[in-house]
Design an enzyme around this catalytic site. Structure first.
Site, short mmCIF file in Angstrom:
data_model
loop_
_atom_site.label_atom_id
_atom_site.label_comp_id
_atom_site.label_asym_id
_atom_site.label_seq_id
_atom_site.Cartn_x
_atom_site.Cartn_y
_atom_site.Cartn_z
CB ALA A 88 -0.89 0.04 1.25
CB SER A 131 -6.07 0.78 8.23
OG SER A 131 -5.72 1.86 9.06
CD GLU A 133 -5.73 6.90 10.00
OE1 GLU A 133 -6.17 7.81 9.30
OE2 GLU A 133 -5.44 7.05 11.20
CE1 TYR A 154 -3.05 3.38 4.19
CE2 TYR A 154 -4.27 4.06 6.13
CZ TYR A 154 -3.50 3.13 5.47
OH TYR A 154 -3.18 1.94 6.09
CE LYS A 158 -4.55 0.03 3.83
NZ LYS A 158 -3.98 -1.27 3.42
CB VAL A 194 4.39 10.09 14.85
CG1 VAL A 194 3.59 9.18 15.77
CG2 VAL A 194 4.81 11.35 15.58
N PRO A 284 -4.98 17.95 6.91
CG PRO A 284 -5.18 18.22 4.61
CD PRO A 284 -4.44 17.44 5.64
#
Ligand code: NDP
Ligand code: GDR
Length: 337
Positions: A88, A131, A133, A154, A158, A194, A284
């Protein structure tokens, strides 16, 4: 009979751990390798087998999730027992800059793979790397019944991959499962996510190679688990009698700020002396809080996480300090943890 598997994304964090897990179980592992102008197999180097070795069980094939014909050919030739779709464009911030590309690889790439299985007429089981997400702004805790509200290209891609996987299961009776994995990290985590960005900076600041660390939103809350445990859950999903979808998470959450404290603290440092804000790392639309409820995976698959985020931060810091010291002393650095 030994089993065989095809892993897309084998060169990534999860692909490398999954390949090692399957090799340890006696599988022959085929990995999809995309063309790059520089070596992109660093995470596999410590167990890579020379193509001329007679008994090798790790075999890499050049292909790409954007190339449907290559995928059909590969599946028809290899006829793997299991397919793990981990490939991905996986970076959420980057997906805002490259939404069409992300949709093509992460979303359509999943359909290309599913359709390639159908077109090649093989009998296989497929795992789709879905995910957390996809939950986006849905409030925590999130489980298999939580409605999706993705907050990035993204996440949208998914969701498309998730429902396509469900649709191929229902329409064609394909053994297709979604693992809805929450964030999972390791010393092999990509350097721009991160946690790894932080632990790598700890090592570099400690060694005097870097003065500051620029980050975006420190308030985001994530449920960070340990990647080697999560690939075990993927495998278990494909060994079960029936195909289904599962959340995989630790159930414990921390903010980016908390992770900073644990990571800098593991090296005896105070993060507030070094961390600076840069708006370019903000998104954003942000996902504020992801905390997973993995009770279904525990009940049905017998899967349970062991490593929690504070230990994970310490393990990653130690690995980055060790790798940097090896690099500075001129040793070949192997990503074997
Ligand atoms: P990585 O970013 O580390 O790895 C992604 C892999 O996909 C790499 O092998 C990459 O190749 C490959 N890839 C990228 N583009 C293509 C393409 N066009 N064709 C074929 N392969 C491609 O991701 P992770 O290992 O962290 O994650 C694995 C999967 O799980 C991904 O699908 C991710 O979205 C998903 N996921 C990850 C979570 C996490 O916390 N890690 C949580 C939930 C889901 P190359 O090495 O050449 O770049
Ligand atoms: P995420 O992971 O977006 O959750 O996606 P990432 O580590 O990129 O971000 C986590 C949180 O940290 C905040 N943040 C920063 N993030 C990055 N990358 N760089 C920074 O400088 C920074 N500063 C603050 C972010 O805003 C975010 O809130 C990961 C990927 O592995 C996906 O592929 C996967 O599907 C999900 O986890 C579950």
């Amino acid at each position: 009979m030994t089993k065989s598997a095809l892993i897309t994304g084998v060169t990534g964090q999860d692909g490398s751990y999954l390949a090692e897990l399957l090799l340890s179980k006696g599988y022959t592992v085929h990995g999809l390798l995309r063309r790059s102008s520089s070596f992109n197999t660093a995470r596999l180097d410590h167990f890579y087998q020379d193509p001329h070795e007679a008994e090798r069980r790790l075999i890499l094939h050049h292909a790409d999730l954007t190339d449907g014909v290559a995928l059909v050919n590969l599946l028809r030739d290899l006829r793997p027992d299991e397919v793990y779709n981990l490939g991905a464009q996986s970076h959420v911030r980057v997906s805002f800059d490259a939404p069409l590309y992300t949709g093509d690889v992460t979303g359509m790439g999943t359909v290309r793979l599913l359709e390639s299985i159908r077109a090649s007429g093989i009998d296989t089981r497929i795992y789709q790397a879905s995910s957390s997400e996809m939950f986006g702004s849905a409030p925590p805790p999130q489980n298999e019944g939580t409605p999706f509200h993705p907050r990035s290209p993204y996440g949208c891609a998914k969701v498309f991959g998730y429902w396509s996987t469900v649709n191929y299961r229902e329409a064609y009776d394909l053994f297709a499962v979604n693992g809805i994995l929450f964030n999972h990290e390791s010393p092999r985590r990509g350097e721009t996510f991160v946690t790894r960005k932080i632990t790598r900076a700890v090592a570099r600041i400690r060694a005097g190679l870097q003065k500051e660390l620029f980050l975006g939103n420190l308030d985001a809350v994530r449920d960070w688990g340990y990647a080697p445990e999560y690939v075990e859950a993927m495998w278990r999903m494909l060994q079960h009698d029936t195909p289904d979808d599962y959340v995989v998470a630790t159930g414990e959450a921390a903010s980016v700020r908390d992770f900073l404290g644990a990571a800098f603290g593991a090296a005896g440092m105070d993060w507030e002396e070094y961390v600076r804000f840069d708006a370019k790392y903000e998104r954003p639309t942000e996902v504020d809080a992801l905390i997973g409820d993995a009770s279904k995976a525990e009940k049905v698959l017998g899967w349970k996480p062991r490593v929690r985020w504070p230990e994970l931060a310490r393990v990653m810091v130690e690995a980055d300090i060790g790798a940097l010291e090896a690099e500075l002393s001129g040793e070949t650095v192997r990503i074997d943890r």
